[in-house]
Scaffold this active site. Structure first.
Site, PDB file in Angstrom:
ATOM      1  N   CYS A   2      40.416  49.873  57.717  1.00 51.77           N
ATOM      2  CA  CYS A   2      41.571  49.791  58.596  1.00 51.77           C
ATOM      3  C   CYS A   2      42.349  48.514  58.331  1.00 51.77           C
ATOM      4  O   CYS A   2      41.950  47.680  57.525  1.00 51.77           O
ATOM      5  CB  CYS A   2      41.116  49.835  60.050  1.00 51.77           C
ATOM      6  SG  CYS A   2      40.226  51.346  60.481  1.00 51.77           S
ATOM      7  N   LEU A  50      42.252  54.009  59.777  1.00 51.35           N
ATOM      8  CA  LEU A  50      41.677  55.027  58.904  1.00 51.35           C
ATOM      9  C   LEU A  50      40.446  55.534  59.644  1.00 51.35           C
ATOM     10  O   LEU A  50      39.443  54.829  59.753  1.00 51.35           O
ATOM     11  CB  LEU A  50      41.287  54.444  57.547  1.00 51.35           C
ATOM     12  CG  LEU A  50      40.616  55.409  56.567  1.00 51.35           C
ATOM     13  CD1 LEU A  50      41.563  56.529  56.178  1.00 51.35           C
ATOM     14  CD2 LEU A  50      40.135  54.670  55.326  1.00 51.35           C
ATOM     15  N   ASN A  75      38.092  45.474  61.552  1.00 54.40           N
ATOM     16  CA  ASN A  75      38.005  46.335  60.390  1.00 54.40           C
ATOM     17  C   ASN A  75      36.592  46.193  59.857  1.00 54.40           C
ATOM     18  O   ASN A  75      36.175  45.086  59.489  1.00 54.40           O
ATOM     19  CB  ASN A  75      39.024  45.908  59.330  1.00 54.40           C
ATOM     20  CG  ASN A  75      38.834  46.631  58.011  1.00 54.40           C
ATOM     21  OD1 ASN A  75      38.370  47.766  57.973  1.00 54.40           O
ATOM     22  ND2 ASN A  75      39.185  45.971  56.926  1.00 54.40           N
ATOM     23  N   GLY A  76      35.835  47.277  59.829  1.00 54.53           N
ATOM     24  CA  GLY A  76      34.483  47.160  59.313  1.00 54.53           C
ATOM     25  C   GLY A  76      33.577  48.288  59.747  1.00 54.53           C
ATOM     26  O   GLY A  76      34.008  49.237  60.419  1.00 54.53           O
ATOM     27  N   THR A 331      41.166  38.307  35.091  1.00 53.46           N
ATOM     28  CA  THR A 331      40.073  39.279  35.103  1.00 53.46           C
ATOM     29  C   THR A 331      40.245  40.299  36.212  1.00 53.46           C
ATOM     30  O   THR A 331      40.035  41.502  36.024  1.00 53.46           O
ATOM     31  CB  THR A 331      38.726  38.552  35.280  1.00 53.46           C
ATOM     32  OG1 THR A 331      38.602  37.556  34.270  1.00 53.46           O
ATOM     33  CG2 THR A 331      37.561  39.516  35.179  1.00 53.46           C
ATOM     34  N   ARG A 334      43.106  42.798  35.288  1.00 59.45           N
ATOM     35  CA  ARG A 334      42.691  43.718  34.219  1.00 59.45           C
ATOM     36  C   ARG A 334      41.781  44.814  34.773  1.00 59.45           C
ATOM     37  O   ARG A 334      41.951  45.998  34.476  1.00 59.45           O
ATOM     38  CB  ARG A 334      41.947  42.954  33.131  1.00 59.45           C
ATOM     39  CG  ARG A 334      42.783  42.068  32.248  1.00 59.45           C
ATOM     40  CD  ARG A 334      41.886  41.337  31.260  1.00 59.45           C
ATOM     41  NE  ARG A 334      42.609  40.437  30.374  1.00 59.45           N
ATOM     42  CZ  ARG A 334      42.017  39.651  29.496  1.00 59.45           C
ATOM     43  NH1 ARG A 334      40.689  39.655  29.383  1.00 59.45           N
ATOM     44  NH2 ARG A 334      42.729  38.862  28.719  1.00 59.45           N
TER      45      ARG A 334
END
Length: 554
Positions: A2, A50, A75-76, A331, A334
């Site tokens: 969320c 969500l 959120n979790g 990194t 990519r």
């Protein structure tokens, strides 16, 4: 996955600042709410949902009839919410796992709450009775949270920095935006004039130490180490099956994602799931990951999806990708391209919402190829712990943003408290690469079980950013060729003056930095340094440039 947003200390919070909350709408496509606090006109919460658990009562901010003075926006996932409910005899009003945090806070305060949560979380908890605000974030920073504070006493919080960057106060000033540190909580007092003052900020858990909550029981270190690792990782996957939405797995064909996919498949059968588990692999033509992932999928019997992308498609998404990532690290960018495009496919073409992946294993189990060059087991151990502490700047950030950008929720069993605490408690010598093989302890623990094909279980580490491309031409080489035509020698030579903090050391780094600064000017301190392998002569972070990779490939 969320999106949370909150602001305290400015009367413009709803009318003028609401737009900022909309910047993170991708994190919660199911529903949205922004709500100011009735007692104070200078406080508000925003939430993009969500829906994963409790579709009826799951909207936030969460309040309970029995605790009306408390407001929670988080959120979790809290995997031990039922366990702590039974342990402390909490009377739950909803099926939301987050409700346990409110009862824990009422019982013992903010630090007590954080110390008793087994899960991943970024939380804002308002206590209107004590007139206090509390921020809490999980130990590894799996769930993101940024904080902005002004000298005048305004506090703003958001899942992503982009939800705070456009906030402007009456005097035209802009706050300093920083990541809230993982494993910490902070408490603020709301003053009579509505502004906030920090009471305390404190670390509640250090990585590698056993958390204090009563439900954490680790095996005897003198017992069968291989069996313990099997059991702990299996338990980490099992608890993360908590979902009312369809579950799937990202599968690169490497050890980490393959182990997680195989365990999800095995446990889903045991739990009687009514739908097939989907696995998802991505890469370009000639990708070794695509081949290996298909071999794993055939072995475990998953409903497998292959998502091919072209170099042109990868290059085309860079601008949008860096906006979502909020980083300029080479990194990270990519490796994020394949994961972002794969997440986009999952979101648009399937109904899988909760996605498992193998993030964290390389840090916990010393999986990066450069660990072969560690001078000693003790230095390798120190490096592994450093990587774990900084995960929220790099791999965890990548995993969160690429999936959240597409409305998915990611779950990472390798970063389970019980698993990481146990593995890090083992002697340093046992955890370093053995017999020329990285993550030897983890591989050996699952050897002989037929959970995976033998050659996959012992497949050499191939970084995700490399494995998506062919052996003939690596993804980093494609990127560098593209950037060469975009960045002049003169501009690159002036890079240290243009960007004195973390100055770009290659044209590729300069190219990413330009995009980042266009979206987030002056915010380069969001990451402290570029991710690079240690104990190596290479100037490029790709594993394919390391001496060990070249030696093994020859």
């Amino acid at each position: 996955m969320c999106g949370i947003w909150a602001i305290f200390g400015t009367e413009d919070c709803v009318s003028a600042q609401c737009y900022s909350c909309l910047q993170i709408a991708h994190r919660g496509p199911d529903s949205f709410r922004i709500e100011n606090i009735p007692q104070w006109s200078n406080c508000a919460f925003g939430f993009h949902r969500l829906a994963i658990v409790d579709g009826v009562y799951g909207m936030q901010p969460l309040r309970l009839h029995s605790l009306p003075q408390l407001w929670l926006c988080y959120n979790g996932e809290l995997y031990n919410h039922k366990v702590v409910g039974d342990a402390f005899d909490f009377k739950y009003e909803t099926f939301m796992d987050g409700e346990s945090a409110l009862h824990l806070y009422q019982k013992g305060g903010a630090e007590f709450t954080a110390q008793h949560l087994d899960g991943v979380f970024a939380m804002v908890l308002l206590d209107t009775e004590r007139q206090q605000v509390h921020l809490l974030r999980d130990s590894f920073g799996v769930r993101p949270m940024f904080r902005a504070i002004t000298e005048s006493g305004v506090l703003a919080v958001c899942s992503e920095a982009k939800g705070l960057k456009d906030i402007v106060y009456k005097n035209g000033s802009r706050p300093t935006i920083k990541p809230f540190p993982p494993g910490h909580y902070a408490s603020y007092q709301i003053m009579k004039n509505g502004t906030v003052e920090l009471i305390e900020e404190k670390r509640f858990h250090s990585i590698g130490k056993t958390p204090i909550y009563k439900t954490l029981v680790l095996p005897d270190p003198m017992s069968d180490v291989y069996k313990n690792i099997q059991d702990l990782l299996t338990a980490a996957v099992r608890k993360r099956l908590m979902s009312e939405r369809r579950i799937g797995c990202m599968l690169s064909g490497g050890l980490d994602s393959s182990l997680i996919s195989a365990l999800v498949m095995k446990l889903a059968k045991e739990e009687g799931f009514t739908y097939p588990i989907q696995t998802f692999a991505t890469g370009m033509v000639g990708s070794p990951d695509i081949v290996a992932a298909k071999q794993v999928a055939d072995h475990i019997g998953s409903e497998h999806h292959e998502v091919l992308f072209t170099p042109e498609e990868g290059l085309a998404c860079l601008d949008k990708l860096i906006f979502h990532l909020e980083t300029y690290d080479i990194t990270t960018i990519r490796a994020s391209v394949g994961m972002y495009l794969l997440s986009k496919y999952i979101s648009e073409s399937t109904d899988s919402i909760v996605i498992f992946s193998g993030e964290g294993a390389d840090e916990v189990a010393q999986g990066y190829l450069y660990f072969h060059k560690a001078p000693s087991p003790e230095e390798a151990d120190t490096e592994a712990r450093r990587l774990l502490n900084d995960l929220h700047f790099f791999d965890v950030l990548r995993a969160d943003r690429t999936t959240a950008a597409n409305g998915l929720e990611l779950r990472v069993p390798f970063l389970d408290h019980r698993f990481t605490s146990y593995v890090l408690s083992l002697p340093a010598e046992e955890r370093r690469p053995q017999k020329g093989v990285e993550k030897h302890l983890l591989r050996k623990s699952f050897d002989g079980m037929d959970l995976l094909p033998h050659d996959i279980l012992w497949r050499r580490k191939e970084a995700f950013s490399d494995g998506v491309s062919s052996q003939k031409k690596a993804w980093f080489e494609i990127l560098q060729e593209h950037v060469e035509s975009q960045v002049s020698d003169e501009d690159f030579a002036a890079a240290p003056l243009a960007y004195p903090f973390n100055p770009p050391t290659s044209k590729e780094a300069y190219y990413y930095r330009q995009i980042f600064e266009r979206h987030f000017p002056g915010q380069s301190a969001w990451i402290p340094y570029y991710w690079m392998p240690k104990w190596s002569k290479t100037s490029d972070p790709s594993a394919r440039t390391l001496e060990h990779y070249k030696e093994e490939s020859s």
